[in-house]
Enzyme design. Structure first.
Site, PDB file in Angstrom:
ATOM      1  N   LYS A  74      37.794  -4.584 -30.407  1.00 35.12           N
ATOM      2  CA  LYS A  74      37.990  -5.683 -31.354  1.00 35.12           C
ATOM      3  C   LYS A  74      39.328  -5.583 -32.084  1.00 35.12           C
ATOM      4  O   LYS A  74      39.579  -6.330 -33.020  1.00 35.12           O
ATOM      5  CB  LYS A  74      36.864  -5.671 -32.392  1.00 35.12           C
ATOM      6  CG  LYS A  74      35.463  -5.630 -31.803  1.00 35.12           C
ATOM      7  CD  LYS A  74      34.452  -5.451 -32.924  1.00 35.12           C
ATOM      8  CE  LYS A  74      33.085  -5.078 -32.395  1.00 35.12           C
ATOM      9  NZ  LYS A  74      32.139  -4.767 -33.483  1.00 35.12           N
ATOM     10  N   ARG A 132      20.528  -4.985 -38.859  1.00 31.38           N
ATOM     11  CA  ARG A 132      21.115  -6.145 -38.174  1.00 31.38           C
ATOM     12  C   ARG A 132      20.019  -6.897 -37.441  1.00 31.38           C
ATOM     13  O   ARG A 132      19.054  -6.292 -36.971  1.00 31.38           O
ATOM     14  CB  ARG A 132      22.183  -5.701 -37.155  1.00 31.38           C
ATOM     15  CG  ARG A 132      23.271  -4.804 -37.696  1.00 31.38           C
ATOM     16  CD  ARG A 132      24.165  -5.495 -38.703  1.00 31.38           C
ATOM     17  NE  ARG A 132      24.892  -6.634 -38.158  1.00 31.38           N
ATOM     18  CZ  ARG A 132      26.056  -6.542 -37.527  1.00 31.38           C
ATOM     19  NH1 ARG A 132      26.636  -5.366 -37.375  1.00 31.38           N
ATOM     20  NH2 ARG A 132      26.653  -7.611 -37.056  1.00 31.38           N
ATOM     21  N   GLU A 190      34.192 -10.454 -31.998  1.00 32.17           N
ATOM     22  CA  GLU A 190      33.956  -9.363 -31.056  1.00 32.17           C
ATOM     23  C   GLU A 190      34.972  -9.484 -29.915  1.00 32.17           C
ATOM     24  O   GLU A 190      35.877 -10.310 -29.986  1.00 32.17           O
ATOM     25  CB  GLU A 190      32.504  -9.405 -30.569  1.00 32.17           C
ATOM     26  CG  GLU A 190      31.518  -9.283 -31.740  1.00 32.17           C
ATOM     27  CD  GLU A 190      30.046  -9.259 -31.328  1.00 32.17           C
ATOM     28  OE1 GLU A 190      29.742  -8.890 -30.195  1.00 32.17           O
ATOM     29  OE2 GLU A 190      29.202  -9.631 -32.170  1.00 32.17           O
TER      30      GLU A 190
END
Ligand SMILES: [Zn+2]
Length: 284
Positions: A59, A273, A3
């Site tokens: 990113k 997630r 990230e």
């Protein structure tokens, strides 16, 4: 998946090693990571260029390239994907397994290693063009965050991870900033009060800056052969204490005590997630 902090730490590491170097060759071992161009087209685009800078937004990382005798720069975008690594090595070293692409730099070379081939190398700017404001840039303001949260029915955590609005936060740091700001990951983004949005804005800045600061002090193994210890995403570093979990407040800490209140941290599945949070601190 790396990230914003991991990519920024990598950018700071690479920049002094790459700026001023000339691309003497470009070899593609995994054609899948070059798209939509063909490897040959990309070869023609980068050969002989000099590297003027290393940039980042969210990113995404890029090399600012310039043709010989030209000052005009253009970006060569590199996304590490899920498991990509980017590092400089001597050009007489054996190439590591899963090498996807190699930039010759005279006696050195820049290796892009990508075991799962989800990464991408391209001269197209479509990925960068679609990105929202970088979460660390001066343009990321409270009104921008308010705007990102308006006109949506999404939960705040899901919206924070949408790169078209705010670029840089993935699952790990979305969990972390929500805990720091004491905001429930399940709150509707559009219903957050201004005080909560301000707290989140501050939490995003603080969390990312602290992680970059930590990463810049650690001895990291950017080549990352072997098992990753999760320490800043890169490979395990001999002699380096495993701090992968210690650096997080809630991420990966299901069942452990919340650092703020001592209650148990929970994990629930949210949009496929894992969301880690403290039900006590993040009640609203
Ligand atoms: Zn708590």
């Amino acid at each position: 998946m790396p990230e914003l902090p991991e990519v920024e730490v990598l950018r700071c590491h690479l920049e002094p090693l790459l700026v001023g170097k000339r691309v003497t060759g470009f070899q593609v071992l995994k054609p899948r990571v070059v798209r939509p161009e063909t490897p040959r087209q990309l070869q023609g685009g980068v050969a002989g260029c000099s590297i003027k800078g290393v940039g980042r937004q969210g990113k995404f990382l890029w090399l600012d390239l310039a043709k010989a005798r030209s000052r005009k720069t253009f970006p060569l975008t590199i996304h590490l994907g899920m498991t990509g690594r980017l590092f400089v090595q001597d050009s007489d070293c054996p190439l590591p397994g899963h090498t996807a692409a190699v930039f010759g730099l005279g006696r050195k070379r820049l290796v892009f290693r990508d075991p799962r081939s989800f990464g991408r190398v391209t001269l197209k700017t479509d990925s960068l063009d679609q990105l929202g404001v970088d979460a660390l840039s001066g343009e990321f303001t409270i009104p921008k965050l308010m705007d990102a949260f308006s006109r949506t029915s999404q939960a705040v955590k899901i919206r924070l991870m949408d790169q078209q609005h705010i670029a840089g936060l993935g699952n790990i740091y979305a969990c972390e900033v929500l805990h720091r700001a004491r905001v429930s990951p399940f709150s509707a983004a559009s219903e957050l009060r201004l005080a909560k949005v301000k707290a989140l804005h501050q939490a995003i800045r603080v969390t990312l800056q602290k992680q970059i600061e930590l990463g810049s002090k650690l001895k990291l193994n950017f080549a990352g052969e072997g098992k990753s210890d999760g320490l800043f995403y890169f490979g395990s570093t001999p002699g380096q204490a495993h701090q992968s979990r210690e650096r997080f407040r809630v991420y990966g800490r299901e069942g452990e005590a919340c650092p703020a209140c001592g209650n148990k941290i929970e994990r629930v599945e949210q949009a496929k997630r894992g969301t880690f949070f403290c039900p006590q601190c993040q009640a609203g």
